[in-house]
Each structure stands twice: as C-alpha cells, then as structure tokens.
Motif scaffolding. Structure first.
Motif, mmCIF file in Angstrom:
data_model
loop_
_atom_site.group_PDB
_atom_site.id
_atom_site.type_symbol
_atom_site.label_atom_id
_atom_site.label_comp_id
_atom_site.label_asym_id
_atom_site.label_seq_id
_atom_site.Cartn_x
_atom_site.Cartn_y
_atom_site.Cartn_z
ATOM 1 N N GLN A 10 17.016 25.244 -10.469
ATOM 2 C CA GLN A 10 17.229 24.240 -11.923
ATOM 3 C C GLN A 10 16.501 23.001 -11.912
ATOM 4 O OE1 GLN A 10 19.155 26.182 -14.026
ATOM 5 N NE2 GLN A 10 19.443 27.233 -12.505
ATOM 6 N N LEU A 11 15.194 22.372 -10.842
ATOM 7 C CA LEU A 11 14.881 21.293 -11.399
ATOM 8 C C LEU A 11 13.285 21.620 -11.016
ATOM 9 C CD1 LEU A 11 17.585 17.972 -10.382
ATOM 10 C CD2 LEU A 11 16.675 19.045 -12.726
ATOM 11 N N LEU A 12 12.806 21.490 -9.489
ATOM 12 C CA LEU A 12 11.577 21.757 -9.207
ATOM 13 C C LEU A 12 10.612 22.880 -10.274
ATOM 14 C CD1 LEU A 12 12.728 21.210 -5.189
ATOM 15 C CD2 LEU A 12 11.912 19.475 -7.478
ATOM 16 N N ALA A 13 11.964 23.804 -9.365
ATOM 17 C CA ALA A 13 11.520 25.839 -9.883
ATOM 18 C C ALA A 13 10.813 25.207 -11.277
ATOM 19 C CB ALA A 13 12.500 26.552 -9.971
ATOM 20 N N THR A 14 11.165 24.808 -12.166
ATOM 21 C CA THR A 14 10.503 24.095 -13.860
ATOM 22 C C THR A 14 8.984 24.184 -13.215
ATOM 23 O OG1 THR A 14 11.541 22.567 -13.781
ATOM 24 C CG2 THR A 14 12.875 24.019 -14.617
ATOM 25 N N GLY A 15 8.628 23.254 -12.585
ATOM 26 C CA GLY A 15 7.235 22.810 -12.394
ATOM 27 C C GLY A 15 7.160 21.841 -13.448
ATOM 28 N N LYS A 16 8.452 21.242 -14.011
ATOM 29 C CA LYS A 16 8.375 19.622 -14.665
ATOM 30 C C LYS A 16 8.568 18.073 -13.229
ATOM 31 C CE LYS A 16 7.505 21.848 -18.222
ATOM 32 N NZ LYS A 16 5.598 22.231 -18.659
ATOM 33 N N ILE A 17 9.466 18.631 -12.635
ATOM 34 C CA ILE A 17 10.056 18.426 -11.704
ATOM 35 C C ILE A 17 8.995 18.144 -10.786
ATOM 36 C CG2 ILE A 17 12.083 17.613 -10.214
ATOM 37 C CD1 ILE A 17 12.065 16.828 -13.768
ATOM 38 N N SER A 18 8.558 17.156 -9.680
ATOM 39 C CA SER A 18 7.821 17.497 -8.483
ATOM 40 C C SER A 18 8.612 16.692 -7.193
ATOM 41 C CB SER A 18 6.385 16.239 -8.701
ATOM 42 O OG SER A 18 7.463 15.194 -8.715
ATOM 43 N N ARG A 19 9.729 16.174 -7.276
ATOM 44 C CA ARG A 19 10.605 15.481 -6.528
ATOM 45 C C ARG A 19 11.856 15.285 -7.136
ATOM 46 N NH1 ARG A 19 6.195 13.749 -5.881
ATOM 47 N NH2 ARG A 19 6.552 12.129 -6.972
ATOM 48 N N ALA A 20 13.260 16.295 -6.285
ATOM 49 C CA ALA A 20 14.661 15.969 -6.934
ATOM 50 C C ALA A 20 15.457 15.356 -5.956
ATOM 51 C CB ALA A 20 14.746 17.085 -7.982
ATOM 52 N N ALA A 21 17.030 15.083 -6.553
ATOM 53 C CA ALA A 21 18.388 14.219 -5.582
ATOM 54 C C ALA A 21 19.222 14.847 -6.489
ATOM 55 C CB ALA A 21 17.842 13.625 -4.654
ATOM 56 N N ILE A 22 20.508 15.158 -5.655
ATOM 57 C CA ILE A 22 22.022 15.022 -6.395
ATOM 58 C C ILE A 22 22.685 14.145 -5.584
ATOM 59 C CG2 ILE A 22 23.766 15.627 -7.487
ATOM 60 C CD1 ILE A 22 21.909 18.566 -8.109
ATOM 61 N N LEU A 23 23.123 13.185 -6.259
ATOM 62 C CA LEU A 23 24.016 11.817 -5.401
ATOM 63 C C LEU A 23 25.198 12.464 -5.789
ATOM 64 C CD1 LEU A 23 20.437 10.643 -4.978
ATOM 65 C CD2 LEU A 23 21.922 8.552 -4.935
ATOM 66 N N GLY A 24 26.047 11.621 -4.678
ATOM 67 C CA GLY A 24 27.889 11.561 -5.003
ATOM 68 C C GLY A 24 27.998 10.503 -5.233
ATOM 69 N N LYS A 25 28.523 10.348 -6.924
ATOM 70 C CA LYS A 25 29.061 8.709 -7.264
ATOM 71 C C LYS A 25 28.984 7.752 -5.540
ATOM 72 C CE LYS A 25 29.034 9.345 -12.696
ATOM 73 N NZ LYS A 25 29.697 8.788 -13.821
ATOM 74 N N GLN A 26 30.136 8.809 -5.489
ATOM 75 C CA GLN A 26 31.017 7.967 -4.308
ATOM 76 C C GLN A 26 29.965 7.781 -3.076
ATOM 77 O OE1 GLN A 26 34.323 6.759 -5.026
ATOM 78 N NE2 GLN A 26 33.755 7.879 -6.901
ATOM 79 N N GLY A 27 28.725 8.252 -3.502
ATOM 80 C CA GLY A 27 28.344 7.986 -2.074
ATOM 81 C C GLY A 27 27.376 9.424 -1.626
ATOM 82 N N ALA A 104 1.676 13.876 -12.868
ATOM 83 C CA ALA A 104 0.782 14.106 -13.923
ATOM 84 C C ALA A 104 0.751 15.456 -13.228
ATOM 85 C CB ALA A 104 -0.017 13.864 -14.472
ATOM 86 N N PRO A 105 -0.008 16.645 -14.079
ATOM 87 C CA PRO A 105 0.008 17.211 -15.275
ATOM 88 C C PRO A 105 1.302 16.888 -16.246
ATOM 89 C CG PRO A 105 -0.711 18.696 -14.532
ATOM 90 C CD PRO A 105 0.021 17.715 -13.364
ATOM 91 N N ALA A 106 2.504 16.941 -15.627
ATOM 92 C CA ALA A 106 3.968 17.467 -16.176
ATOM 93 C C ALA A 106 4.477 16.125 -17.378
ATOM 94 C CB ALA A 106 5.272 17.246 -15.256
ATOM 95 N N GLN A 107 4.805 15.822 -18.252
ATOM 96 C CA GLN A 107 5.272 15.126 -19.692
ATOM 97 C C GLN A 107 6.624 14.420 -19.009
ATOM 98 O OE1 GLN A 107 2.399 14.297 -21.301
ATOM 99 N NE2 GLN A 107 1.445 14.920 -20.385
ATOM 100 N N ALA A 108 6.576 13.261 -19.523
ATOM 101 C CA ALA A 108 7.795 12.738 -20.011
ATOM 102 C C ALA A 108 9.065 13.463 -20.271
ATOM 103 C CB ALA A 108 7.523 11.576 -20.157
ATOM 104 N N GLY A 109 8.777 14.061 -21.604
ATOM 105 C CA GLY A 109 9.573 14.709 -22.360
ATOM 106 C C GLY A 109 9.931 15.607 -22.057
ATOM 107 N N ASP A 110 9.022 16.719 -20.953
ATOM 108 C CA ASP A 110 9.778 17.627 -20.343
ATOM 109 C C ASP A 110 10.017 17.883 -19.707
ATOM 110 O OD1 ASP A 110 7.963 19.034 -22.414
ATOM 111 O OD2 ASP A 110 6.133 19.373 -21.251
ATOM 112 N N ALA A 111 10.144 16.398 -18.585
ATOM 113 C CA ALA A 111 10.719 16.376 -17.480
ATOM 114 C C ALA A 111 12.733 15.967 -17.854
ATOM 115 C CB ALA A 111 10.258 15.582 -16.509
#
Length: 127
Positions: A10-27, A104-111
């Motif tokens: 859902q994030l990396l495969a879009t080509g708009k996000i280069s690095r990603a993480a999901i953190l729990g709110k409790q850590g 870049a070249p990904a745009q902020a709005g797309d990300a």
C-alpha cells in the motif's frame, strides 16, 4: 493483511513512497521497509513527542534513520518534514502511526495522498 503487507503493497508499491514504517502508538515497530532502521530514540520522538509537544519538534526537526528533516508542520493529525529533495509524512491513526518518506522524482502531494489514504482506511476499520 499483515502489517508488512501494508508497508510493501500500500505504500512502497505505489512508487511514491521510498521508505516506510508503521509504529504502534504504545511503541514498537509493527512493519518497516527493508533497510529502514529507526533508532529507539527516533521511535520515541514519533510516539511520545511528535503529536504532544509540537513546538519541540518544530524547534528540533524530525530525525529518521539518522537523516534530519526540517519540520514543516507538526499538528495533532499530521507531521511533515522536508530537506532537499526528500520529505516525510507522519500520520497517526487510532492505534498506529504511519511514516512515509519520499524523494524526487516523487512529488510531495502524491506521497501525501498515499500515506493519508492508508491512514484513513486504517481509521475506518478501527486501527
């Protein structure tokens, strides 16, 4: 779907996000892109400070995987950092915090659309 699948599909495969993480709110890190290492101190700032002490984050910037971003926005619903051709969107949901970096070249709005879209979905299903 596993948390890692959200990062990968859902994030990396879009080509708009280069690095990603999901953190729990409790850590803790629920899922992270390969090679994206968030130090414990960086995680603590995201979980404990970013949305509760925005002035502190505005003054000190946002550091992720050793890279320091200038804080553009620090609000209860979203934090944005930028430096050069790189940027980051950090969005909390009910139980998690999404971190999506782009360059870049990904745009902020797309990300932003990618990260907030996943956040909206997770909120709608209770996460």
């Amino acid at each position: 779907m596993s948390w890692q699948a959200y990062v990968d599909d859902q994030l990396l495969a879009t080509g708009k996000i280069s690095r990603a993480a999901i953190l729990g709110k409790q850590g803790g890190i629920w899922a992270v892109s390969k090679g994206y290492t968030l130090a414990q101190k960086e995680q603590d700032v995201i979980v404990k400070t970013l949305f509760t002490k925005p002035d502190e984050v505005r003054a000190n910037g946002i550091t992720l995987a050793g890279f320091k971003f200038m804080t553009i926005k620090a609000e209860p619903d979203e934090a944005i950092g930028r430096k050069g051709e790189r940027g980051v969107f950090i969005v909390p949901t009910k139980q998690a915090i999404l971190v999506g970096e782009y360059e870049a070249p990904a745009q902020a709005g797309d990300a932003n659309i990618v990260v907030t879209g996943l956040a909206d979905y997770l909120k709608s299903v209770g996460y």
